[in-house]
Design an enzyme around this catalytic site. Structure first.
Site, short mmCIF file in Angstrom:
data_model
loop_
_atom_site.label_atom_id
_atom_site.label_comp_id
_atom_site.label_asym_id
_atom_site.label_seq_id
_atom_site.Cartn_x
_atom_site.Cartn_y
_atom_site.Cartn_z
CG ASN A 214 -0.20 -0.10 2.49
OD1 ASN A 214 0.59 0.79 2.82
ND2 ASN A 214 -0.39 -1.19 3.23
CG ASP A 282 -6.39 -5.49 6.21
OD1 ASP A 282 -6.06 -5.51 7.41
OD2 ASP A 282 -6.85 -4.48 5.64
CE LYS A 292 8.77 -12.28 -13.91
NZ LYS A 292 9.57 -11.64 -14.94
CE LYS A 346 -8.09 -3.79 13.84
NZ LYS A 346 -6.99 -4.01 12.91
O1 PMT Z 1 3.02 5.98 6.60
P1 PMT Z 1 2.46 7.33 6.24
O2 PMT Z 1 2.57 7.61 4.75
O3 PMT Z 1 3.02 8.44 7.09
O4 PMT Z 1 0.89 7.31 6.54
C1 PMT Z 1 0.45 7.15 7.84
C2 PMT Z 1 -0.71 6.14 7.93
C3 PMT Z 1 -1.89 6.64 7.17
C4 PMT Z 1 -0.27 4.78 7.39
C5 PMT Z 1 -1.00 6.01 9.48
O5 PMT Z 1 -1.34 7.25 10.00
C6 PMT Z 1 -2.14 5.02 9.71
O6 PMT Z 1 -3.31 5.33 9.63
N1 PMT Z 1 -1.77 3.75 10.03
C7 PMT Z 1 -2.71 2.63 10.14
C8 PMT Z 1 -3.03 2.12 8.77
C9 PMT Z 1 -3.96 0.91 8.80
O7 PMT Z 1 -3.58 -0.15 8.40
O8 PMT Z 1 -5.11 1.14 9.35
P2 PMT Z 1 -6.29 0.00 9.49
O9 PMT Z 1 -7.50 0.81 9.80
O10 PMT Z 1 -6.32 -0.88 8.31
O11 PMT Z 1 -5.82 -0.84 10.75
C10 PMT Z 1 -6.22 -0.52 12.06
C11 PMT Z 1 -5.09 -0.79 13.01
O12 PMT Z 1 -4.78 -2.16 13.05
C12 PMT Z 1 -3.80 -0.06 12.71
O13 PMT Z 1 -3.25 0.35 13.94
C13 PMT Z 1 -2.94 -1.14 12.06
O14 PMT Z 1 -1.55 -0.90 12.30
C14 PMT Z 1 -3.42 -2.36 12.79
N2 PMT Z 1 -3.31 -3.61 12.03
C15 PMT Z 1 -4.06 -3.80 10.92
C16 PMT Z 1 -3.99 -5.02 10.25
C17 PMT Z 1 -3.12 -6.02 10.75
N3 PMT Z 1 -3.01 -7.19 10.13
N4 PMT Z 1 -2.37 -5.78 11.83
C18 PMT Z 1 -2.45 -4.60 12.49
O15 PMT Z 1 -1.77 -4.39 13.49
#
Ligand code: PMT
Length: 406
Positions: A214, A282, A292, A346
């Site tokens: 991403n 995810d 490949k 979570k």
């Molecule tokens: O990196 P930058 O370009 O500075 O941008 C910052 C950002 C937008 C990436 C950052 O501010 C941000 O929002 N990070 C979380 C991104 C994310 O994956 O959000 P989510 O809503 O999909 O996940 C929710 C939370 O679960 C997050 O804390 C994520 O780290 C965590 N997660 C999600 C999936 C997973 N398999 N494991 C996790 O720990």
């Protein structure tokens, strides 16, 4: 000035000195009084006349001026303000601060002051990245000097990279944050605390040469790790692939995939604070082939399986759960509502919601507009640089742990 707060602004010699004029205007709009020391090199870029007009105060330049000394001795000058700010801070003045050289009014005031010091470095990218400057920076941070920026961008010398002074609005915001109740009205500390921060994207292999990923740049997560370390936390940054330099004073574990990231976090536990700012993929490809995938006319089908959720895993630890687990929520619609749902699903303590719709520029950009959500409160923060978000979050974390000792 009504706030009663006073800043001693030291302007050293760099092209970014012109931004100090806007910084003064911004601080005065916030009712913060500013008194300036202008170095000899700084006076090549801005004049004492314009500084004097904007500050409505005398501009100090000369260590050996009898008139200045009789009005206000240099020791008194260094201690009269509530905060000393060096903006721009050149590589030269940082080196002098580190070694205690006091060969002009600015460096003498810096050596003599008993007040907190903040610097906004500005220099060429190579000078910034040099071992000398990075070592000086680390020592200054260890001594409690707060660092704003620098930022990445085009430079006056036609190069591109880290070294641009932060914008006056960001510096003014950091200064205002310092003075605010939630800020450094008294110095916050995370000394003795351990923090783990996740940052950046993860790469999930499709085959040995292709991956799912991403747009995360890691800027936000890295800034949080840096800010926690600056407050004294023993900080481990678990970072997916980014193009950023490792933050100074932070132990960095570089990982590729979500599974690697989880393993690195588990290895770094136990901790007092965990901040999950990484944009973890995810899903991953179920069984990526070791060769490949060839184009043979038909479309390959990719079976996806869900990745482990690091935030949920840490939040729901039965044993040695960190005192404070913070997640981020990257949303493109109904930002707060979806973030609230993630908070309870979570099981983390706070969730920092940000809008990542392409038009916001949050992914990869310099700024972020966040909402800090707890079970029954929502705090809307103004648009800030990611560095400022990191600092404000680190202070909020320190305040929380101070008020909720374990
Ligand atoms: O990196 P930058 O370009 O500075 O941008 C910052 C950002 C937008 C990436 C950052 O501010 C941000 O929002 N990070 C979380 C991104 C994310 O994956 O959000 P989510 O809503 O999909 O996940 C929710 C939370 O679960 C997050 O804390 C994520 O780290 C965590 N997660 C999600 C999936 C997973 N398999 N494991 C996790 O720990």
């Amino acid at each position: 000035m009504e706030s009663g707060k006073r800043v001693l602004l030291i302007i050293s010699g760099g092209i970014a000195a012109y931004k100090s004029l806007e910084l003064i205007r911004d601080l005065r709009r916030r009712e913060i009084a500013v008194r300036c020391i202008l170095t000899k090199a700084g006076s090549q870029f801005v004049t004492p006349l314009s500084l004097g007009a904007l500050t409505e105060d005398k501009v100090y330049q000369d260590l050996f001026s009898l008139t200045d000394e009789s009005e206000m001795g240099h020791i008194e000058l260094s201690r009269d303000a509530d905060l000393v700010v060096v903006a721009p801070a050149t590589a030269n003045i940082m080196a002098k601060m580190r070694t205690g050289i006091a060969d002009d009014l600015a460096t003498t005031a810096l050596l003599a002051t008993d007040k907190p010091v903040m610097i906004a470095p500005a220099m060429n990218v190579r000078m910034w990245e040099s071992a000398a400057t990075q070592e000086n920076l680390a020592i200054l941070q260890e001594r409690g000097v707060q660092v704003i920026g620098p930022e990445e961008g085009d430079m006056a010398c036609n190069e591109y990279g880290m070294g641009r002074m932060s914008e006056p609005a960001s510096i003014a915001e950091a200064i205002a944050g310092f003075f605010s109740d939630a800020g450094h009205s008294q110095q916050k500390s995370l000394i003795g605390k351990k923090a783990i921060v996740t940052s950046g994207p993860t790469h999930e292999a499709i085959d040995p040469v292709r991956y799912l990923a991403n747009h995360s740049s890691g800027r936000q997560g890295h800034a949080i790790a840096k800010a926690l370390a600056e407050l004294g936390a023993d900080t481990v940054l678990v970072s997916g692939p980014t193009r950023l330099p490792d933050p100074v004073g932070v132990t960095v574990k570089h990982v590729l995939s979500a599974e690697d990231m989880l393993a690195a976090c588990e290895a770094a536990l136990p901790a007092d604070i965990v901040v999950c700012a990484a944009a973890v993929a995810d899903w991953r490809v179920a069984n990526p082939p070791s060769e490949k995938i060839k184009k043979n006319g038909s479309m390959p089908s990719l079976e996806l399986v869900e990745n482990p959720d690091i935030l949920a895993n840490v939040s729901q630890l039965a044993k040695n759960r960190p005192a404070l687990v913070i997640g981020f929520a990257a949303e493109t619609e109904d930002v707060v509502a979806y973030a609230q749902a993630k908070l309870s699903k979570k099981g983390c303590d706070w969730i920092v919601a940000n809008d990542v719709s392409p038009e916001t520029g949050t992914f990869g950009g310099k700024n972020n507009t966040v909402h800090v959500i707890e079970a029954d409160t929502i705090e809307d923060w103004p648009t800030l640089s990611k560095e400022d978000v990191g600092q404000k979050l680190a202070i909020r974390i320190a305040t929380y742990l101070e008020n909720n000792p374990t």
